[in-house]
Motif scaffolding. Structure first.
Motif, short mmCIF file in Angstrom:
data_model
loop_
_atom_site.label_atom_id
_atom_site.label_comp_id
_atom_site.label_asym_id
_atom_site.label_seq_id
_atom_site.Cartn_x
_atom_site.Cartn_y
_atom_site.Cartn_z
N CYS A 89 69.72 62.20 19.01
CA CYS A 89 69.46 63.49 18.38
C CYS A 89 70.34 63.71 17.15
O CYS A 89 71.42 63.14 17.02
CB CYS A 89 69.71 64.62 19.38
SG CYS A 89 68.77 64.49 20.91
N ILE A 222 66.82 68.80 25.93
CA ILE A 222 67.64 68.63 24.73
C ILE A 222 68.40 69.94 24.47
O ILE A 222 67.79 71.01 24.45
CB ILE A 222 66.77 68.28 23.51
CG1 ILE A 222 65.91 67.04 23.80
CG2 ILE A 222 67.63 68.08 22.28
CD1 ILE A 222 66.69 65.80 24.12
N LEU A 226 69.71 70.80 18.64
CA LEU A 226 69.54 69.37 18.42
C LEU A 226 68.06 69.02 18.42
O LEU A 226 67.25 69.66 19.09
CB LEU A 226 70.26 68.55 19.50
CG LEU A 226 71.77 68.64 19.54
CD1 LEU A 226 72.31 67.83 20.71
CD2 LEU A 226 72.39 68.16 18.22
N PRO A 228 65.51 65.51 18.82
CA PRO A 228 65.44 64.08 19.08
C PRO A 228 64.72 63.35 17.94
O PRO A 228 63.59 63.69 17.59
CB PRO A 228 64.64 63.99 20.38
CG PRO A 228 63.84 65.25 20.43
CD PRO A 228 64.65 66.30 19.73
#
Length: 361
Positions: A89, A222, A226, A228
């Motif tokens: 990320c 996540i 952030l 991915p």
């Protein structure tokens, strides 16, 4: 965990033909998978780059200094399974790429993985995704003429014939993020492939999912802020490379648990540890339903994993105790939105059939 340590993990996984990789968003993804008989065309694992004759991946080593790795596990609708992955990320502002809404010519692909592809021309398909550019690449004069004649228009607009031409021409697909790229050389899944995605590297574009505007599945935990930008899918302890059931692989299981302790969410790992402690101390009756969805997922998956290990070692009494806990906590109907495909990074058949709005690469 230092940048060099993360790089070592990625390098080790890159040469493991049972590991998979992907770069994508929610609804548009490029996947790189290797098979034992695939011919290696590019082998630069030290520089995080590998390609077969079917596709390849390159991660950008210099970008790892800003990368936050998040190891996670996901529930499966199959009671004896679970999924796992390692999300690479970036903070949302650093993950952002140009968000083009129309077919756009980008010029020769000088960064192509294989030298022979570097004169071919890249076109952004205009999917307007926050952290990826989903592109096609071709050197075919006829296809180039069609693409250039329709550049500046949306591929999704009514009456635009370009998507059909792409589907029948099977250009390379290139999915780029700030952390690297996945390239797919195989045909696009559709009439020419019997209506299924080719085995190994392939792509999915699902317009209905794209319209959600999400960067990733809601079931992939996540942390806020952030995004991915690449995914590693280490070998599964319960599934083969094509999603088939396999005997429980204790070594694969333990290998990922090391990654989970290094890169997993602290509260998730703690929820799993509470299950292990309760079973070790015979205090499972004291276990309580966790307050958060993430921790509830950890409890349920821990029980599934402990059940598989107890069965492997023939521990009948322990299996019976775990079964009682599963009847209390591991109900598939409890959180239906938390049950997703057990192969993170792979579009499930059910998801694809629900989301498809006509053929797409």
């Amino acid at each position: 965990m230092t940048m060099q340590s993360l790089r070592n993990v990625l390098r080790t996984q890159l040469v493991d033909r049972d590991a998979g990789w992907s770069i994508g968003s929610f609804g548009a993804i490029g996947e790189f998978h290797q098979r034992p008989d695939d011919r290696i065309a590019v082998d630069r694992a030290d520089n995080l780059c590998r390609a077969t004759e079917k596709g390849g991946i390159r991660l950008e080593p210099e970008a790892l200094s800003e990368t936050v790795a998040v190891a996670f596990e996901t529930l499966s609708p199959r009671a004896e399974r679970w999924g796992h992955g390692l999300a690479l990320c970036l903070p949302a502002d650093k993950a952002a790429v140009p968000s083009r809404e129309v077919l756009t010519e980008l010029g020769p692909d000088d960064e192509a993985l294989r030298p022979e592809d570097r004169g071919a021309v890249l076109f952004d398909m205009g999917l307007a995704q926050p952290q990826i550019e989903f592109c096609i690449r071709t050197a075919d004069p006829e296809l180039l003429g069609v693409l250039r004649a329709r550049a500046g228009r949306s591929l999704m607009e009514p009456g635009n014939p370009v998507m059909g031409t792409i589907l029948s021409s099977h250009p390379h697909r290139v999915v780029r993020s700030r952390l690297g790229r996945v390239e797919v050389f195989q045909k696009i899944g559709g009439p020419d492939t019997g209506g299924i995605s080719p085995d190994g590297p392939h792509t999915h574009v699902l317009p209905k999912l794209l319209r959600s505007g999400r960067t990733h599945s809601a079931n992939t935990p996540i942390p806020d802020g952030l995004v991915p930008c690449a995914m590693l899918h280490p070998p599964s302890a319960v599934m083969g490379a094509r999603g088939e059931d396999i005997p429980f692989d204790l070594q694969r299981f333990e290998t990922f648990q090391v990654l989970l302790r290094l890169f997993g969410r602290t509260s998730y790992v703690a929820a799993k540890d509470r299950v292990l402690t309760a079973l070790e101390e015979g205090a499972e009756d004291a276990l309580q339903e966790p307050a958060t969805r993430l921790e509830r997922t950890g409890l349920r998956i821990a029980l599934r994993q402990q059940a598989r290990q107890a069965a492997l070692h023939g521990k009948r009494n322990l299996s019976m105790r775990i079964d009682r806990l599963r009847r209390r906590f591991d109900h598939l109907t409890e959180e239906p939105d938390a049950v997703e495909d057990e192969r993170p990074g792979h579009e499930s058949e059910g998801e694809a059939s629900r989301a498809a709005a006509g053929p797409a690469p």
